[in-house]
Structure formats: structure tokens, C-alpha cells
Design a protein around this motif. Structure first.
Motif, PDB file in Angstrom:
ATOM      1  N   THR A 116       0.840  -0.912   0.253  1.00 12.27           N
ATOM      2  CA  THR A 116      -0.080   0.302   0.036  1.00 12.27           C
ATOM      3  C   THR A 116       0.795   1.028   0.188  1.00 12.27           C
ATOM      4  OG1 THR A 116       0.060   0.004   2.393  1.00 12.27           O
ATOM      5  CG2 THR A 116      -1.353  -1.285   0.836  1.00 12.27           C
ATOM      6  N   LYS A 145      -8.374   5.346  -3.447  1.00 14.49           N
ATOM      7  CA  LYS A 145      -8.661   3.704  -3.524  1.00 14.49           C
ATOM      8  C   LYS A 145      -7.815   2.939  -4.339  1.00 14.49           C
ATOM      9  CE  LYS A 145     -13.581   4.826  -2.643  1.00 14.49           C
ATOM     10  NZ  LYS A 145     -14.708   5.411  -3.076  1.00 14.49           N
ATOM     11  N   LEU A 146      -6.718   3.384  -5.284  1.00 14.83           N
ATOM     12  CA  LEU A 146      -5.781   2.894  -6.099  1.00 14.83           C
ATOM     13  C   LEU A 146      -5.061   2.733  -4.938  1.00 14.83           C
ATOM     14  CD1 LEU A 146      -6.091   5.096  -9.345  1.00 14.83           C
ATOM     15  CD2 LEU A 146      -6.843   2.246  -9.017  1.00 14.83           C
ATOM     16  N   PRO A 186      -6.598  -0.219  -2.070  1.00 13.75           N
ATOM     17  CA  PRO A 186      -7.819  -0.695  -2.391  1.00 13.75           C
ATOM     18  C   PRO A 186      -8.407  -1.721  -1.478  1.00 13.75           C
ATOM     19  CG  PRO A 186      -5.984  -1.870  -3.870  1.00 13.75           C
ATOM     20  CD  PRO A 186      -5.138  -0.475  -3.353  1.00 13.75           C
ATOM     21  N   SER A 244     -11.310  -2.340  -2.445  1.00 13.65           N
ATOM     22  CA  SER A 244     -12.512  -3.703  -3.554  1.00 13.65           C
ATOM     23  C   SER A 244     -11.808  -3.925  -4.185  1.00 13.65           C
ATOM     24  CB  SER A 244     -13.776  -2.502  -3.937  1.00 13.65           C
ATOM     25  OG  SER A 244     -13.364  -1.052  -4.191  1.00 13.65           O
ATOM     26  N   GLY A 285     -11.168  -2.033  -6.644  1.00  7.80           N
ATOM     27  CA  GLY A 285      -9.938  -1.123  -6.607  1.00  7.80           C
ATOM     28  C   GLY A 285      -9.022  -1.816  -7.241  1.00  7.80           C
ATOM     29  N   ARG A 336      -6.097  -0.727  -9.387  1.00  6.17           N
ATOM     30  CA  ARG A 336      -4.231  -0.903  -9.699  1.00  6.17           C
ATOM     31  C   ARG A 336      -3.521  -1.694 -10.484  1.00  6.17           C
ATOM     32  NH1 ARG A 336      -2.022  -2.325  -3.796  1.00  6.17           N
ATOM     33  NH2 ARG A 336      -2.878  -4.472  -4.112  1.00  6.17           N
ATOM     34  N   GLN A 367      -7.576  -7.258  -1.809  1.00  9.41           N
ATOM     35  CA  GLN A 367      -7.906  -6.123  -1.123  1.00  9.41           C
ATOM     36  C   GLN A 367      -7.109  -5.787   0.473  1.00  9.41           C
ATOM     37  OE1 GLN A 367     -12.000  -6.563  -1.166  1.00  9.41           O
ATOM     38  NE2 GLN A 367     -11.253  -7.614  -3.284  1.00  9.41           N
TER      39      GLN A 367
END
Length: 330
Positions: free
Chosen positions: A65, A79-80, A83, A85, A88, A92, A288
């Protein structure tokens, strides 16, 4: 030795190809047996790597991340970069696969004379990486015309775009030049920067030397040492239909080029180049980042009997009462 050994290995391949074809006349070995063997090693090796990756335990959620994770409603989530979800993650992955986003974010660190660490942009590496990968992809797609009959329509379009800068004849394909230049930049960067040179191994230099040799022999064959292109197509179509023939007129430079390409295919599954497939199976990319929202359960965990509090209290309720420990059920 980390530099010289891979260099000599590639030079040895070139010498073996020249001597084997021009001297020993082993056209069938270099034109048929070695390409088939390399393709078999490539397919088997790739399957082995994918199966090995698929069987590797993944005890923790380890997505990489670079932004704010989903948390409290008033804290904005990235969100990118982080992410939570499926959408997302797909976004990415698309940015990573097509635009090398993690490489774009790469920084170079330097220690100043007053012993402070400063960070700077390293966009040339990102640009060279993009140029290298996309030019390699277009070169591969252009070569598909040697293995199909009739030639696919996209092939003519691709050749027209690639060779729009026509200087003389034959048409100059820019991607061949860009591929060689980008690989040369990556090699020079690895040699010039002391920190990068220190951590580089023979396995880092060999694919660069090999790809540069493939590109150089291809350029030589196209613009300087001519070979019979019709005979080459006859040979490649024979390989495709498993009825190989060795036509006359194919020069030694083609067999050297084919030997280097075969070596690259056979080496691919066991090298760092296999990140081409590995990026899709990397848990640092395809998971995720929702560990604050959901508990991650290791799918490799064996079934374990859990002694719940209800069971604990059921077993020791009377003793807990005697010890004046509060219980939930009387």
C-alpha cells in the motif's frame, strides 16, 4: 565475474551458432530440434512456476500500500493505492501492468556530504522500462506474421505504424532500435550506479546481454546481412505444422538469431523475466487492503477446534461461581 560470465555465455552462444551452421552444417539441429526443445522447456517451466506459486502458502494479507487505507468515514481513502474493493484492485493492476505505476513512484536515494539522505525523481528508469517492454511486445507481435498464413490484418497495420519513418529500403522499424537502446540504457545504468552495481548478479546481466544480442542480430539480419525471407517463412511454417523442412538460402545469421531466441525462451521461466506472469499472481498486488474491515483467514490453515467462551463457561460455571467470578448464564 558477475558481468563477464553472462557476457561470455552470450558470446559463446553466438560462436556456437556460427560454427554449428557454417562449419558443421547442423542446420536441422539449430533450425528444428533446438527451437522445439526451447519451446517445450518454456511451456513446462512456465506451468511449473505457476503451479509452484499457486501452492505457496499465504498466511497473511500482504498487499503493498502507498496511501490511506479505508477506515473511519471522515478520513479519505486512497482507493487506487490502497484498494479495499475488487474494482480498486483491478484499477491498480491495470495501472501496474500497462503503465508500471510502482516503477513510476520509484525514487532514488543519495547521501549528501553532510550525511543527510535526500530523495529524488527516477523517471528515466520508468521511461526506459516502458520503452523496453512496449517495443519488445511490438517486435513479438510483428514476428507473428512468420508463423501464420495468411498474415493477420493487424500485422500490416502494426508494420505500417512501426515503420512510418521510412529511411531507404527495407523500411526502418523503430521498435527494434528502441528495444536495443532501452536494453543498453538498463545495462549502462546497472554498471554506472555504484549501489545498483553492488547488488547486481549474473542473473541480472545475462538477460540484458541476451536480449541485446537478439535485437542486434535481428537488426543485422534485416539491414546488413541479408537472408532469404521466403525461405525463413518456409522454415517457420514447417515448424508450426510439425513438418519441419530446412530450405536453401537461409543465412547463418538467421540460425544465430534463432538460437539466441531459443535460449531466451528456455531461460525465461527460470529467470527474473518471468515477472511477466508473476505480477498477476503477486499477493502484494492482487489482494484487497481491507484488513480493518474483515478478518483475513489463511486458506491453508488446517481445521482447528476452538474452545469458545460459551463452552468454557459451560465447563467451569460452578467453579466460577464458587470463586465469585461473574458468569453470563446462571
Amino acid at each position: 565475474m558477475r558481468i563477464l560470465f553472462p557476457l561470455f555465455a552470450v558470446l559463446a552462444l553466438i560462436v556456437i551458432g556460427v560454427v554449428g551452421v557454417s562449419g558443421a552444417q547442423l542446420h536441422f539441429l539449430f533450425g528444428v530440434i533446438i527451437p522445439y526443445a526451447a519451446l517445450a522447456v518454456f511451456i513446462a517451466g512456465l506451468i511449473y512456476r505457476v503451479v509452484t506459486w499457486g501452492r505457496s502458502p499465504q498466511p497473511f494479507a500482504i498487499p503493498t500500500t502507498a496511501g490511506q487505507q479505508k477506515t473511519l468515514p471522515w478520513i479519505k481513502q486512497n482507493k487506487l493505492e490502497n484498494p479495499s474493493s475488487t474494482g480498486g484492485v483491478i484499477g491498480r493492476m491495470l495501472l501496474e501492468v500497462f503503465f508500471f505505476r510502482s516503477l513510476f513512484r520509484n525514487l532514488k536515494a543519495e547521501v549528501t556530504s553532510d550525511r543527510n539522505v535526500v530523495y529524488g525523481s527516477a523517471k528515466w528508469l520508468w521511461i526506459a522500462g516502458l520503452a523496453f517492454h512496449y517495443s519488445f511486445l511490438i517486435v513479438l507481435l510483428r514476428h507473428v506474421r512468420f508463423f501464420t498464413q495468411p498474415v493477420a490484418a493487424y500485422s500490416s497495420l502494426l508494420e505500417g505504424l512501426d515503420g512510418f519513418l521510412q529511411i531507404g529500403a527495407p523500411r526502418l522499424y523503430l521498435t527494434g532500435i528502441v528495444l536495443l537502446a532501452a536494453a543498453a540504457y538498463l545495462l549502462v545504468r546497472r554498471l554506472y550506479i555504484a549501489q545498483v552495481r553492488y547488488i547486481s548478479l549474473a542473473a541480472d546481466y545475462f538477460p540484458l546481454f541476451l536480449i541485446m544480442a537478439v535485437a542486434a542480430t535481428g537488426i543485422l539480419m534485416r539491414y546488413f546481412l541479408k537472408t532469404d525471407i521466403v525461405a525463413v517463412k518456409t522454415l517457420t511454417m514447417g515448424l508450426v505444422h510439425f513438418s519441419p523442412v530446412i530450405p536453401e538460402g537461409v543465412g547463418a545469421i538467421f540460425y544465430v538469431h534463432l538460437l539466441l531466441v531459443s535460449a531466451l525462451f528456455a531461460y525465461f521461466p527460470f529467470s527474473k523475466l518471468v515477472h511477466l506472469g508473476g505480477v498477476f499472481l503477486s499477493p502484494t498486488r492482487n489482494l484487497q487492503a481491507n484488513t480493518r474491515e474483515f478478518r483475513y483467514v489463511n486458506p491453508w490453515n488446517p481445521p482447528v477446534h476452538v474452545h469458545t467462551y460459551d463452552e468454557y463457561e459451560e465447563e467451569f460455571r460452578e467453579k466460577m461461581k464458587m470463586a465469585e467470578i461473574p458468569v453470563e448464564k446462571e
